[in-house]
Design an enzyme around this catalytic site. Structure first.
Site, PDB file in Angstrom:
ATOM      1  N   GLU A 159       5.254  10.987  -5.135  1.00  0.00           N
ATOM      2  CA  GLU A 159       5.920   8.967  -5.210  1.00  0.00           C
ATOM      3  C   GLU A 159       4.906   8.642  -6.211  1.00  0.00           C
ATOM      4  OE1 GLU A 159       7.878   7.678  -3.613  1.00  0.00           O
ATOM      5  OE2 GLU A 159       8.997   8.139  -1.779  1.00  0.00           O
TER       6      GLU A 159
ATOM      7  N   ASN B  61      10.831   1.539   2.169  1.00  0.00           N
ATOM      8  CA  ASN B  61      10.843   1.669   1.004  1.00  0.00           C
ATOM      9  C   ASN B  61      11.520   0.886   0.036  1.00  0.00           C
ATOM     10  OD1 ASN B  61      10.308   4.572  -0.160  1.00  0.00           O
ATOM     11  ND2 ASN B  61      11.738   5.330   1.193  1.00  0.00           N
TER      12      ASN B  61
ATOM     13  N   ASP C 245      15.264   5.136  -1.876  1.00  0.00           N
ATOM     14  CA  ASP C 245      13.830   5.760  -1.549  1.00  0.00           C
ATOM     15  C   ASP C 245      13.386   4.690  -2.973  1.00  0.00           C
ATOM     16  OD1 ASP C 245      11.627   6.669  -1.502  1.00  0.00           O
ATOM     17  OD2 ASP C 245      11.916   9.020  -0.829  1.00  0.00           O
TER      18      ASP C 245
END
Length: 289
Positions: A14, A146, A196
């Protein structure tokens, strides 16, 4: 063409961040509790391991990192320096939550959301961390915060609560550091991937990684789907722009939750992928510290 930049085999890759100062891509593996630094040319990778999961982080004006761990912030003045606690503790009494996706606004503040493991109650939230260490709750009623991104002109803020499969756009009042009422920017169909992490390009288009959708999409400023880029893994997590001209897109991904058959079919799951774009990414702001 999508290429493999690093066969990272991340559990939950991430928060990719490009740092022009050292020509490196910084990124996190949330569940491995690590922040990595990968050289753009040699692909040499090194990491720092923490005692908590790394929700997200951002580069600071002074050359360090501001880091949102599971339940608190830390500031690392330079790579591999000791990271010290920073800001007000706000998640100590919420053990079912941890910090997740975030980004820096035009005034050098970190906007970071949380994710809840208790899906029966939507009590996750979006917070704003200022350089003086103060923390304000900006948005509540969430499950998985997100897709945070601010437009270059400072007029709008984008955000996704991933389980809803939609992206909302808020009017942003930059000087005050507040957001207005949201409007629906784009609704993704259920069962084809969930929005996301995200980034904006210099034409104001919004790029979103679709977790469990195996693709990156580019949406116009009015929310129209313009482009789809297939990623050779089921679970891309976030996109960032970098390289010398800002036209290299980097995509992190995850192996978390993939069964043995899926891992065989996706040998580079958890890797970092890259592809070239026609438009450069927009400016990346720095935490004002």
């Amino acid at each position: 063409m999508v290429e493999l930049f690093l066969d990272a085999k991340a559990l939950l890759g991430e928060s990719p961040r490009w740092n022009a100062a050292d020509n490196c891509l910084y990124w996190a593996d949330i569940e491995a509790r690590r922040i990595h630094r990968t050289d753009f040319i040699s692909h040499k990778d090194e990491f720092i391991e923490f005692d908590e999961q790394v929700g997200c982080f951002a580069l600071s004006r002074s050359g360090g990192l501001i880091i949102a761990l599971e339940n608190g912030f830390r500031y690392m003045p330079k790579w591999q320096a000791a990271a010290r606690p920073f800001g007000d503790p706000i998640l100590a009494d919420l053990p079912h939550q941890r910090f997740n996706d975030g980004c820096i606004d035009p005034y050098g503040r970190l906007w970071v959301g949380t994710v809840t493991s208790d899906k029966s109650q939507a009590d996750a939230a979006l917070y704003r961390l200022s350089p003086d260490g103060s923390v304000q709750k900006m948005l509540g009623g969430l499950l998985t915060s997100n897709g945070a991104a601010f437009t270059q002109d400072g007029h709008f803020f984008y955000h996704a609560d991933t389980p809803t499969h939609n992206i909302r756009r808020f009017a942003y009042h930059a000087a005050a550091g507040t957001i207005g009422e949201p409007t629906l920017f784009h609704q993704f169909p259920f069962g084809q991937g969930r929005p996301d992490g995200a980034a904006l390009d210099q034409q104001g288009c919004y790029w979103s990684a679709l977790f469990d959708g195996g693709r990156i999409v580019r949406l116009s400023p009015d929310g129209t789907l313009l482009e789809t880029i297939a990623i050779p893994t089921q679970r891309p997590t976030m996109i960032a722009f970098g390289g010398g001209d800002g036209k290299t897109a980097f995509v992190t991904s995850a192996t978390k939750g993939l069964d043995a058959n899926a891992r065989l079919a996706q040998p580079h799951a958890g890797g970092i992928f890259m592809f070239q774009t026609d438009v450069a990414g927009q400016q990346q702001w720095l935490f004002d510290l």
